[in-house]
Scaffold this active site. Structure first.
Site, mmCIF file in Angstrom:
data_model
loop_
_atom_site.group_PDB
_atom_site.id
_atom_site.type_symbol
_atom_site.label_atom_id
_atom_site.label_comp_id
_atom_site.label_asym_id
_atom_site.label_seq_id
_atom_site.Cartn_x
_atom_site.Cartn_y
_atom_site.Cartn_z
ATOM 1 N N MET A 1 0.834 -1.198 0.000
ATOM 2 C CA MET A 1 0.000 0.000 0.000
ATOM 3 C C MET A 1 0.874 1.255 0.000
ATOM 4 O O MET A 1 0.413 2.351 0.348
ATOM 5 C CB MET A 1 -0.946 0.004 1.196
ATOM 6 C CG MET A 1 -2.004 -1.082 1.108
ATOM 7 S SD MET A 1 -3.522 -0.714 2.033
ATOM 8 C CE MET A 1 -2.883 -0.586 3.694
ATOM 9 N N HIS B 1 9.637 -3.421 3.012
ATOM 10 C CA HIS B 1 9.114 -3.682 1.667
ATOM 11 C C HIS B 1 10.248 -4.039 0.708
ATOM 12 O O HIS B 1 10.116 -4.943 -0.133
ATOM 13 C CB HIS B 1 8.382 -2.445 1.124
ATOM 14 C CG HIS B 1 7.162 -2.071 1.883
ATOM 15 N ND1 HIS B 1 7.096 -0.954 2.666
ATOM 16 C CD2 HIS B 1 5.943 -2.670 1.971
ATOM 17 C CE1 HIS B 1 5.888 -0.859 3.204
ATOM 18 N NE2 HIS B 1 5.168 -1.888 2.791
ATOM 19 N N GLN C 1 -10.376 -2.474 2.977
ATOM 20 C CA GLN C 1 -9.841 -3.128 4.173
ATOM 21 C C GLN C 1 -9.720 -2.182 5.363
ATOM 22 O O GLN C 1 -9.222 -2.569 6.418
ATOM 23 C CB GLN C 1 -8.488 -3.779 3.884
ATOM 24 C CG GLN C 1 -7.340 -2.821 3.624
ATOM 25 C CD GLN C 1 -6.106 -3.542 3.120
ATOM 26 O OE1 GLN C 1 -6.105 -4.078 2.000
ATOM 27 N NE2 GLN C 1 -5.067 -3.588 3.936
ATOM 28 N N ASP D 1 2.871 -8.853 9.360
ATOM 29 C CA ASP D 1 1.421 -9.023 9.282
ATOM 30 C C ASP D 1 1.111 -10.522 9.289
ATOM 31 O O ASP D 1 0.647 -11.087 8.288
ATOM 32 C CB ASP D 1 0.879 -8.342 8.028
ATOM 33 C CG ASP D 1 1.086 -6.834 8.077
ATOM 34 O OD1 ASP D 1 0.534 -6.194 8.979
ATOM 35 O OD2 ASP D 1 1.822 -6.304 7.226
ATOM 36 N N MET E 1 9.478 -2.443 11.373
ATOM 37 C CA MET E 1 9.292 -1.402 10.368
ATOM 38 C C MET E 1 7.860 -1.440 9.853
ATOM 39 O O MET E 1 7.321 -2.499 9.546
ATOM 40 C CB MET E 1 10.286 -1.593 9.223
ATOM 41 C CG MET E 1 11.718 -1.356 9.626
ATOM 42 S SD MET E 1 12.865 -1.504 8.229
ATOM 43 C CE MET E 1 14.424 -1.188 9.073
#
Length: 282
Positions: free
Chosen positions: A30, A37, A61, A151, A187
């Site tokens: 996102m 990332h 979401q 996550d 992070m």
């Protein structure tokens, strides 16, 4: 790096590359990119011929519209980071491209995963995650996909989406370890919203996970979870949950047999910012 905003354009380009025999790896994001990332992209580029990244702040979401509005958007910086990291393709669609006429896709059977931990505090969140990931996988049609362990529950949800969707059966999913600051803070794009004082307090979450790992022993879990919650509350956190669960099913474990693999999960507010983290503790 090539940038596409239209589904038809990226599909046409990727099909040409696949016809050449190139394998495609995919990292959905996102945006508001950071080293975490980029570690996903690095792993992707090692495993596949082409690395594709998407940046799309998915509205379905977010159960809190204010959270959606405040989500950091740093596209120019993100593009620079991706170019320097060797990204081959960026897919950067508008909401109308992904959800024409407000289109919502099917309802997903997520079993208990939908209502545990994050699901309990963010109703509909994982349905929204599945809606956008389903669309992105169908658009990119990758051989492999890469997600971050930070996550953890989302990873379990996406694994179920892959396992229960015949069209995605050949996709190989890799979960990449959480990238952390030197002080242990996981992070996250949301860290940018922390004040300087809050950034000093934020590593308490990781320290609490380490406490849970160190205090773990066979038997009831209530005592160490209560102690962990107290540690967070003493440092100005407002805790949504401190959980200890089966590392594979995410079913909460109240009494540990000393053998079952476990993951500890925490979600807590520090000021207005909600932070999550996890650690495999057994």
């Amino acid at each position: 790096m090539r940038i596409f905003k239209k589904i038809s354009d990226i599909q046409s380009y990727l099909q040409i590359q696949k016809d050449k025999g190139l394998s495609v790896g995919f990292v959905p994001t996102m945006g508001a990119l950071h080293k975490g990332h980029l570690s996903l992209l690095e792993t992707c580029k090692t495993a596949c011929d082409m690395g594709v990244v998407s940046i799309f702040v998915n509205p379905t979401q977010f159960n809190d519209k204010k959270d959606l509005e405040k989500y950091p958007r740093t596209i120019e910086k993100d593009i620079t980071l991706l170019v320097n990291a060797g990204c081959d393709v960026l897919f950067y669609p508008e909401v109308e491209e992904m959800y024409p006429n407000g289109e919502i896709t099917r309802i997903y059977d997520l079993k208990a995963l939908e209502n545990l931990f994050e699901g309990a505090f963010r109703p509909g969140h994982f349905q929204g995650v599945c809606q956008v990931v389903d669309k992105l996988f169908s658009i990119v049609q990758p051989q492999a996909v890469f997600f971050g362990q930070k996550d953890y529950q989302q990873c379990m949800v996406i694994k179920r989406l892959i396992d229960t969707t015949p069209a995605f059966g050949s996709i190989e999913m890799t979960i990449v370890p959480t990238m952390r600051e030197t002080n242990g803070l996981a992070m996250s794009s949301r860290n940018a919203r922390l004040s300087e004082e809050e950034k000093q307090l934020a590593p308490t979450i990781y320290q609490t996970l380490l406490f849970l790992k160190g205090a773990l022993k066979a038997g009831p879990m209530a005592g160490i979870k209560e102690a962990a919650t107290l540690k967070l509350n003493e440092r100005r956190f407002i805790t949504d949950y401190v959980g200890i669960a089966d590392a594979y099913t995410l079913e909460p474990v109240d009494d540990w047999d000393g053998q079952k693999p476990l993951v500890a999960l925490i979600a807590a507010f520090l000021g207005p910012v909600r932070l999550i983290d996890n650690l495999v503790i057994a």
